[in-house]
Enzyme design. Structure first.
Site, PDB file in Angstrom:
ATOM      1  N   LYS A   1       0.834  -1.212   0.000  1.00  0.00           N
ATOM      2  CA  LYS A   1       0.000   0.000   0.000  1.00  0.00           C
ATOM      3  C   LYS A   1       0.866   1.258   0.000  1.00  0.00           C
ATOM      4  O   LYS A   1       0.656   2.173  -0.785  1.00  0.00           O
ATOM      5  CB  LYS A   1      -0.942   0.009   1.202  1.00  0.00           C
ATOM      6  CG  LYS A   1      -2.056   1.043   1.061  1.00  0.00           C
ATOM      7  CD  LYS A   1      -2.573   1.572   2.376  1.00  0.00           C
ATOM      8  CE  LYS A   1      -1.864   2.842   2.759  1.00  0.00           C
ATOM      9  NZ  LYS A   1      -2.269   3.407   4.054  1.00  0.00           N
TER      10      LYS A   1
ATOM     11  N   ASP B   1      -6.743   1.459   1.261  1.00  0.00           N
ATOM     12  CA  ASP B   1      -6.664   1.623   2.722  1.00  0.00           C
ATOM     13  C   ASP B   1      -8.008   1.240   3.328  1.00  0.00           C
ATOM     14  O   ASP B   1      -8.895   0.755   2.640  1.00  0.00           O
ATOM     15  CB  ASP B   1      -6.291   3.074   3.074  1.00  0.00           C
ATOM     16  CG  ASP B   1      -7.450   4.025   2.762  1.00  0.00           C
ATOM     17  OD1 ASP B   1      -7.356   5.201   3.139  1.00  0.00           O
ATOM     18  OD2 ASP B   1      -8.462   3.590   2.171  1.00  0.00           O
TER      19      ASP B   1
END
Ligand code: SF4
Length: 240
Positions: free
Chosen positions: A145, A163
């Site tokens: 991420k 997220d």
């Protein structure tokens, strides 16, 4: 189907009483609607983490793990005072970094990672933040991420960092069954054109913060679900 076309299609369908009112949208239509609607609401989504270059962005994203962007943005000015480039940060004792970043949480792990990745950038990358996933994801404290955010926001490379906000909203909008963030990322990448990924992930985050929070919702309160699920008349249990 391009999205301007889809919006015209939806209004024609509605005009003929064939559209959304008469049936729920398909996943592709929900994706099309979400893309048009979020593009209209957040035409130029700003990058939420304050930074001046790819290095300060990388460190800011690392600090944002289990922490809000607002708190990171309050904390980083003092950190950049200490050092705002890998050459200087590599020489700073970990305790000094830790003392400054403590408000962001997980400070022992994060401060060690900041110092260590700064040394690796100096030793192996000429002081530059690498512009590829492979080298980024082997840096201490940097997962997929974080690497995706840096590739997307520092290098403009198409990426879809997922997220908690994106994972939650994608499930609520029926764009993924989202068993995990990897699955959600795959489903969103398959649904939206690459050219939209970098803006769309920010637009979903902004909508999640403003309207579709983790506090839960019965799936009937706002225009997005009303459009996506026109036949939904009673509250539903939405994913957290
Ligand atoms: S109705 Fe609720 S779940 Fe649906 S988009 Fe709005 S806030 Fe999110």
């Amino acid at each position: 189907m391009n999205f301007q076309l889809s919006e015209r299609v939806f209004s024609v369908l509605r005009g003929l009483g064939l559209g959304a009112e008469s049936r729920d949208m398909t996943k592709k239509e929900r994706g099309a609607f979400v893309d048009v609607e979020l593009g209209r609401r957040y035409p130029n989504p700003p990058i939420p983490l304050d930074h001046s270059d790819s290095y300060t962005l990388l460190v800011a994203v690392l600090l944002s793990a289990q922490c809000t962007d607002v708190r990171v943005n309050k904390t980083t000015p003092a950190l950049w005072e200490l050092a705002d480039n890998p050459a200087e940060m590599a020489e700073v004792p970990v305790e000094e970094i830790r003392a400054i970043i403590r408000p962001c949480g997980l400070s022992p792990r994060k401060s060690q990672a900041i110092r260590d990745l700064s040394r690796i950038l100096m030793d192996e990358h000429g002081g530059e933040v690498p512009g590829n996933f492979e080298d980024l994801e082997v840096l201490p404290g940097v997962g997929h991420k974080t690497a995706s955010v840096v590739m997307s926001q520092a290098y403009g490379h198409p990426a879809f960092p997922v997220d908690t906000h994106i994972h939650r909203l994608a499930q609520r909008w029926g764009l993924t069954n989202g068993k995990n963030v990897e699955q959600t990322e795959r489903d969103l990448k398959a649904l939206f054109p690459k050219s939209r990924w970098n803006a769309l992930h920010l637009q979903i985050i902004f909508y999640g913060r403003e309207h579709c929070t983790a506090r839960g919702c019965d799936g009937t309160v706002c225009p997005i679900c009303r459009e996506l699920y026109p036949r939904r008349k009673s509250p539903v249990k939405t994913r957290k």
